[in-house]
Motif scaffolding. Structure first.
Motif, PDB file in Angstrom:
ATOM      1  N   LEU A 376       0.800  -1.229   0.000  1.00  0.00           N
ATOM      2  CA  LEU A 376       0.000   0.000   0.000  1.00  0.00           C
ATOM      3  C   LEU A 376       0.831   1.277   0.000  1.00  0.00           C
ATOM      4  CD1 LEU A 376      -2.878  -1.012   2.442  1.00  0.00           C
ATOM      5  CD2 LEU A 376      -3.071  -0.617  -0.022  1.00  0.00           C
ATOM      6  N   LEU A 377       2.019   1.247   0.584  1.00  0.00           N
ATOM      7  CA  LEU A 377       2.795   2.478   0.712  1.00  0.00           C
ATOM      8  C   LEU A 377       3.104   3.133  -0.646  1.00  0.00           C
ATOM      9  CD1 LEU A 377       4.153   4.512   2.559  1.00  0.00           C
ATOM     10  CD2 LEU A 377       6.212   3.085   2.540  1.00  0.00           C
ATOM     11  N   PRO A 378       3.532   2.372  -1.672  1.00  0.00           N
ATOM     12  CA  PRO A 378       3.765   3.021  -2.979  1.00  0.00           C
ATOM     13  C   PRO A 378       2.500   3.690  -3.528  1.00  0.00           C
ATOM     14  CG  PRO A 378       4.782   0.854  -2.940  1.00  0.00           C
ATOM     15  CD  PRO A 378       3.936   0.946  -1.704  1.00  0.00           C
ATOM     16  N   HIS A 379       1.334   3.094  -3.282  1.00  0.00           N
ATOM     17  CA  HIS A 379       0.059   3.675  -3.721  1.00  0.00           C
ATOM     18  C   HIS A 379      -0.200   4.990  -2.990  1.00  0.00           C
ATOM     19  CE1 HIS A 379      -4.042   3.697  -5.269  1.00  0.00           C
ATOM     20  NE2 HIS A 379      -4.472   3.904  -4.026  1.00  0.00           N
ATOM     21  N   PHE A 380       0.005   4.989  -1.684  1.00  0.00           N
ATOM     22  CA  PHE A 380      -0.190   6.209  -0.883  1.00  0.00           C
ATOM     23  C   PHE A 380       0.804   7.294  -1.309  1.00  0.00           C
ATOM     24  CE2 PHE A 380      -1.905   3.639   2.988  1.00  0.00           C
ATOM     25  CZ  PHE A 380      -3.120   3.492   2.343  1.00  0.00           C
ATOM     26  N   TYR A 381       2.041   6.866  -1.603  1.00  0.00           N
ATOM     27  CA  TYR A 381       3.080   7.820  -1.993  1.00  0.00           C
ATOM     28  C   TYR A 381       2.678   8.567  -3.263  1.00  0.00           C
ATOM     29  CZ  TYR A 381       7.758   9.676  -2.972  1.00  0.00           C
ATOM     30  OH  TYR A 381       8.804  10.514  -3.204  1.00  0.00           O
ATOM     31  N   LYS A 382       2.222   7.807  -4.248  1.00  0.00           N
ATOM     32  CA  LYS A 382       1.818   8.434  -5.512  1.00  0.00           C
ATOM     33  C   LYS A 382       0.591   9.314  -5.319  1.00  0.00           C
ATOM     34  CE  LYS A 382       0.935   7.546 -10.385  1.00  0.00           C
ATOM     35  NZ  LYS A 382       0.797   6.543 -11.458  1.00  0.00           N
ATOM     36  N   GLN A 383      -0.324   8.897  -4.464  1.00  0.00           N
ATOM     37  CA  GLN A 383      -1.535   9.669  -4.190  1.00  0.00           C
ATOM     38  C   GLN A 383      -1.179  11.033  -3.596  1.00  0.00           C
ATOM     39  OE1 GLN A 383      -4.881   7.501  -2.331  1.00  0.00           O
ATOM     40  NE2 GLN A 383      -5.014   9.195  -0.867  1.00  0.00           N
ATOM     41  N   ILE A 384      -0.154  11.063  -2.739  1.00  0.00           N
ATOM     42  CA  ILE A 384       0.226  12.303  -2.050  1.00  0.00           C
ATOM     43  C   ILE A 384       1.140  13.181  -2.906  1.00  0.00           C
ATOM     44  CG2 ILE A 384       1.591  13.189  -0.102  1.00  0.00           C
ATOM     45  CD1 ILE A 384       0.456  10.868   1.555  1.00  0.00           C
ATOM     46  N   THR A 385       2.119  12.549  -3.573  1.00  0.00           N
ATOM     47  CA  THR A 385       3.137  13.349  -4.294  1.00  0.00           C
ATOM     48  C   THR A 385       2.843  13.507  -5.785  1.00  0.00           C
ATOM     49  OG1 THR A 385       4.535  11.439  -4.835  1.00  0.00           O
ATOM     50  CG2 THR A 385       4.901  12.503  -2.685  1.00  0.00           C
ATOM     51  N   GLY A 386       2.033  12.618  -6.328  1.00  0.00           N
ATOM     52  CA  GLY A 386       1.804  12.639  -7.774  1.00  0.00           C
ATOM     53  C   GLY A 386       2.910  11.963  -8.556  1.00  0.00           C
ATOM     54  N   ARG A 387       3.875  11.371  -7.831  1.00  0.00           N
ATOM     55  CA  ARG A 387       4.997  10.680  -8.473  1.00  0.00           C
ATOM     56  C   ARG A 387       5.094   9.261  -7.913  1.00  0.00           C
ATOM     57  NH1 ARG A 387       6.971  15.229  -6.232  1.00  0.00           N
ATOM     58  NH2 ARG A 387       8.229  14.010  -4.755  1.00  0.00           N
ATOM     59  N   THR A 388       5.753   8.376  -8.656  1.00  0.00           N
ATOM     60  CA  THR A 388       5.975   7.031  -8.138  1.00  0.00           C
ATOM     61  C   THR A 388       7.259   7.014  -7.316  1.00  0.00           C
ATOM     62  OG1 THR A 388       7.301   6.259 -10.009  1.00  0.00           O
ATOM     63  CG2 THR A 388       4.892   6.087 -10.214  1.00  0.00           C
ATOM     64  N   ILE A 389       7.377   5.998  -6.467  1.00  0.00           N
ATOM     65  CA  ILE A 389       8.617   5.876  -5.690  1.00  0.00           C
ATOM     66  C   ILE A 389       9.796   5.569  -6.620  1.00  0.00           C
ATOM     67  CG2 ILE A 389       7.492   5.198  -3.535  1.00  0.00           C
ATOM     68  CD1 ILE A 389       8.327   2.307  -4.194  1.00  0.00           C
ATOM     69  N   GLU A 390       9.510   4.889  -7.745  1.00  0.00           N
ATOM     70  CA  GLU A 390      10.577   4.607  -8.718  1.00  0.00           C
ATOM     71  C   GLU A 390      11.073   5.909  -9.349  1.00  0.00           C
ATOM     72  OE1 GLU A 390       8.204   1.020  -8.063  1.00  0.00           O
ATOM     73  OE2 GLU A 390       7.625   3.022  -8.748  1.00  0.00           O
ATOM     74  N   ASP A 391      10.120   6.828  -9.664  1.00  0.00           N
ATOM     75  CA  ASP A 391      10.508   8.127 -10.222  1.00  0.00           C
ATOM     76  C   ASP A 391      11.471   8.861  -9.296  1.00  0.00           C
ATOM     77  OD1 ASP A 391       8.905   7.778 -12.446  1.00  0.00           O
ATOM     78  OD2 ASP A 391       7.189   8.870 -11.614  1.00  0.00           O
ATOM     79  N   ASP A 392      11.243   8.710  -7.990  1.00  0.00           N
ATOM     80  CA  ASP A 392      12.043   9.449  -7.006  1.00  0.00           C
ATOM     81  C   ASP A 392      13.222   8.643  -6.462  1.00  0.00           C
ATOM     82  OD1 ASP A 392      10.355  11.531  -7.382  1.00  0.00           O
ATOM     83  OD2 ASP A 392       9.300  11.372  -5.474  1.00  0.00           O
ATOM     84  N   GLY A 393      13.451   7.453  -7.022  1.00  0.00           N
ATOM     85  CA  GLY A 393      14.607   6.652  -6.600  1.00  0.00           C
ATOM     86  C   GLY A 393      14.526   6.175  -5.168  1.00  0.00           C
ATOM     87  N   ILE A 394      13.319   5.818  -4.730  1.00  0.00           N
ATOM     88  CA  ILE A 394      13.092   5.363  -3.351  1.00  0.00           C
ATOM     89  C   ILE A 394      12.768   3.877  -3.356  1.00  0.00           C
ATOM     90  CG2 ILE A 394      11.593   5.585  -1.321  1.00  0.00           C
ATOM     91  CD1 ILE A 394      11.206   8.517  -2.094  1.00  0.00           C
ATOM     92  N   SER A 395      13.300   3.147  -2.383  1.00  0.00           N
ATOM     93  CA  SER A 395      12.985   1.729  -2.221  1.00  0.00           C
ATOM     94  C   SER A 395      12.098   1.526  -1.007  1.00  0.00           C
ATOM     95  CB  SER A 395      14.264   0.901  -2.040  1.00  0.00           C
ATOM     96  OG  SER A 395      15.049   0.917  -3.208  1.00  0.00           O
ATOM     97  N   VAL A 396      11.205   0.552  -1.115  1.00  0.00           N
ATOM     98  CA  VAL A 396      10.412   0.114   0.034  1.00  0.00           C
ATOM     99  C   VAL A 396      10.910  -1.275   0.398  1.00  0.00           C
ATOM    100  CG1 VAL A 396       8.128  -0.405   0.949  1.00  0.00           C
ATOM    101  CG2 VAL A 396       8.406   1.438  -0.718  1.00  0.00           C
TER     102      VAL A 396
END
Length: 528
Positions: A376-396
């Protein structure tokens, strides 16, 4: 037994590196880094010096060897002084009583430009101004005169270095090459040289040549005219080029790729072969899980007998061979993890399911407790920032039962920015500890709900989305859905008992969810 080994490596202008210094451990070294970080370049630099790689290659190969930054600097300001060059120095630890040792011992410039005495070999590739007389105008036009470069190998005692006077027994195992024949030829030749002394090799080559000529003489071939006949040019058939290693009557190159890797490693680690230094490039290639574990056990059992330098992308190799042996290649150089607490390193040696290497190779990280947060965290991240975690170079990274504190021990040694998202488990002391931790740590923060009523991930999400979740999560009429013997209500109870299924249902529902505040805080903090 005195262990001869590579103490350090200095590189200038070679492939990936404009400048690099590496200090090796005496026994085990694990090179890790992102793709193109330079793991293979480090191994190639060692082979270039010790094996005199490229000695007989066409000078056009220098196009691939020169550092691109140095080539670009020359192009911007072309002159003889700015021409690209390569310097590689290997400092060795050798038995000073050995008959060959003095040949490699001499004065070199150390730190602070002071001359110190060391064992070692220096490789230089530089433009020969005497040979290149008349090339000045061409150089000023920005052309690199590759054919006018000299490649030299000298010891720290200023003696010419030739492989016949190797200071230590050295073998490189490369499972990445798709060129099977050259790979095996190199391996078999090196093994032949290390296993057999000069006299034994000379006798074998002599007898091979004689027997071959005798065998050919008995072959009934027609004459070619007066005083002319077929014969063998023994210069074209050299014993080392046709040697192979057999196991149970099967040549090693005819075994499967995985078995090939395993057998090569077992032979290299055999004490009787007397190898001082073993290079291994991505030994995990072609190996199934069980075979890789067998290989790692062999390496672990023998690592005190030789110096082993492994380049790998494999998490199991990096953790099983001990994090303290890891040399992490970054843009700023090579960082040793020798300072990671030994008990933490041993924990990861024994923990099969861990994401140590993913943590090391990620720029920014969310550490979460389990599968639902991971989903769920990647989904929440995109919902809040408008970007994917991959776009921002972040790992979960899901800890999967491993305490996040073990990962934070590694993170502290690597200066990683890490946001831990965890539960307070109804314990006020955990909330207080997190607040205290965050006050004293700039790069790692722990995020959890600040009320014990919001004690776990699922409950926090339910409290933030009660009406929506009661509508989309279907529960059986009259079902209690107890969790650890307690009732939290039908919908929360199902969320707690069917965590992954409910998380997947939320992901595929198409709904917009309210994100719990502590998760919002973690996302905002990691993006600062």
């Amino acid at each position: 037994m005195y262990l001869n080994y590579i103490k350090s490596l200095h590189i200038e202008g070679f492939k990936k590196f404009a400048y690099l210094d590496v200090v090796f451990n005496e026994h085990m070294n694990i090179l890790v880094g992102e793709n193109e970080a330079g793991k293979s370049t480090i191994l190639d630099a060692i082979k270039t010096v010790l094996n005199q790689q490229y000695r007989n290659a066409d000078k056009s190969v220098l196009r691939d060897l020169f550092n691109t930054q140095m080539v670009a600097a020359f192009k911007q300001n072309p002159s003889i002084k700015t021409l690209p060059r390569i310097l590689i120095e290997i400092e060795l630890v050798l038995d000073p009583k050995a008959s060959n040792a003095d040949y490699f011992y001499g004065e070199v410039y150390g730190t602070m430009k002071k001359q110190v005495e060391k064992f070692g070999i220096r490789f230089e590739c530089k433009y020969d101004e005497v040979l290149g007389v008349g090339m000045e105008q061409s150089i000023l036009e920005g052309k690199i005169p590759y054919e006018y470069y000299n490649l030299t190998w000298i010891t720290f005692a200023n003696n010419p270095y030739q492989m016949i006077r190797r200071p230590l027994q050295f073998l490189a195992i490369d499972t990445t090459s798709s060129a099977v024949a050259p790979s095996f030829n190199y391996y078999n030749r090196t093994l032949f040289t290390s296993k057999c002394d000069d006299a034994t090799r000379a006798k074998a080559k002599n007898e091979f040549r004689t027997k071959m000529e005798e065998a050919f003489e008995t072959t009934d071939l027609p004459l070619l005219g007066h005083n002319r006949k077929f014969g063998i040019d023994t210069k074209k058939v050299v014993l080392e080029t046709i040697l192979s290693v057999y196991e149970d009557s099967v040549a090693l190159e005819n075994r499967g790729s995985g078995m090939e890797s395993l057998i090569k490693t077992e032979i290299a680690l055999d004490k009787s072969n007397g190898l001082d230094v073993i290079l291994m490039e991505e030994p995990e290639n072609h190996l199934c899980f069980s075979t890789l574990r067998k290989m790692l056990q062999g390496i672990s059992d023998r690592q005190k007998d030789s110096q082993i330098i492994v380049a790998t992308h494999n998490n199991m190799i990096a953790s099983r061979l001990n994090l303290n042996n890891v040399l992490w290649i970054t843009e700023d150089g090579v960082k040793s993890l020798s300072e990671v607490d030994e008990t933490v390193a041993q924990f990861f040696v024994k923990a099969d399911e861990n994401a140590f290497l993913q943590l090391l190779l990620s720029r920014r990280v969310f550490l979460v407790e389990g599968a639902t947060e991971f989903l769920l965290l990647p989904h929440f991240y995109k919902q809040i920032t408008g970007r994917t975690i991959e776009d921002d170079g972040i790992s979960v990274i899901s800890c999967n039962g491993i305490s996040y504190k073990k990962y934070l021990e590694i993170a502290t040694a690597t200066n990683k920015k890490i946001a831990v998202i965890t539960d307070n488990d109804k314990k006020q002391e955990k909330i207080d500890e997190a607040v205290k931790f965050n006050r004293s740590n700039l790069l790692q923060h722990i995020f959890m709900a600040d009320s014990t009523d919001d004690w776990t991930w699922e409950i926090c999400i339910y409290h933030a989305n009660t009406t929506l979740l009661d509508r989309i999560i279907k529960v059986r009429a009259g079902a209690e859905y107890l969790f650890h013997g307690e009732s939290y209500g039908a919908t929360p109870g199902k969320m707690l008992n069917n965590k992954v299924d409910v998380a997947y249902q939320m992901l595929t529902s198409g709904e917009i969810f309210e994100v719990p505040q502590y998760v919002k805080d973690a996302i905002e903090w990691l993006n600062k």
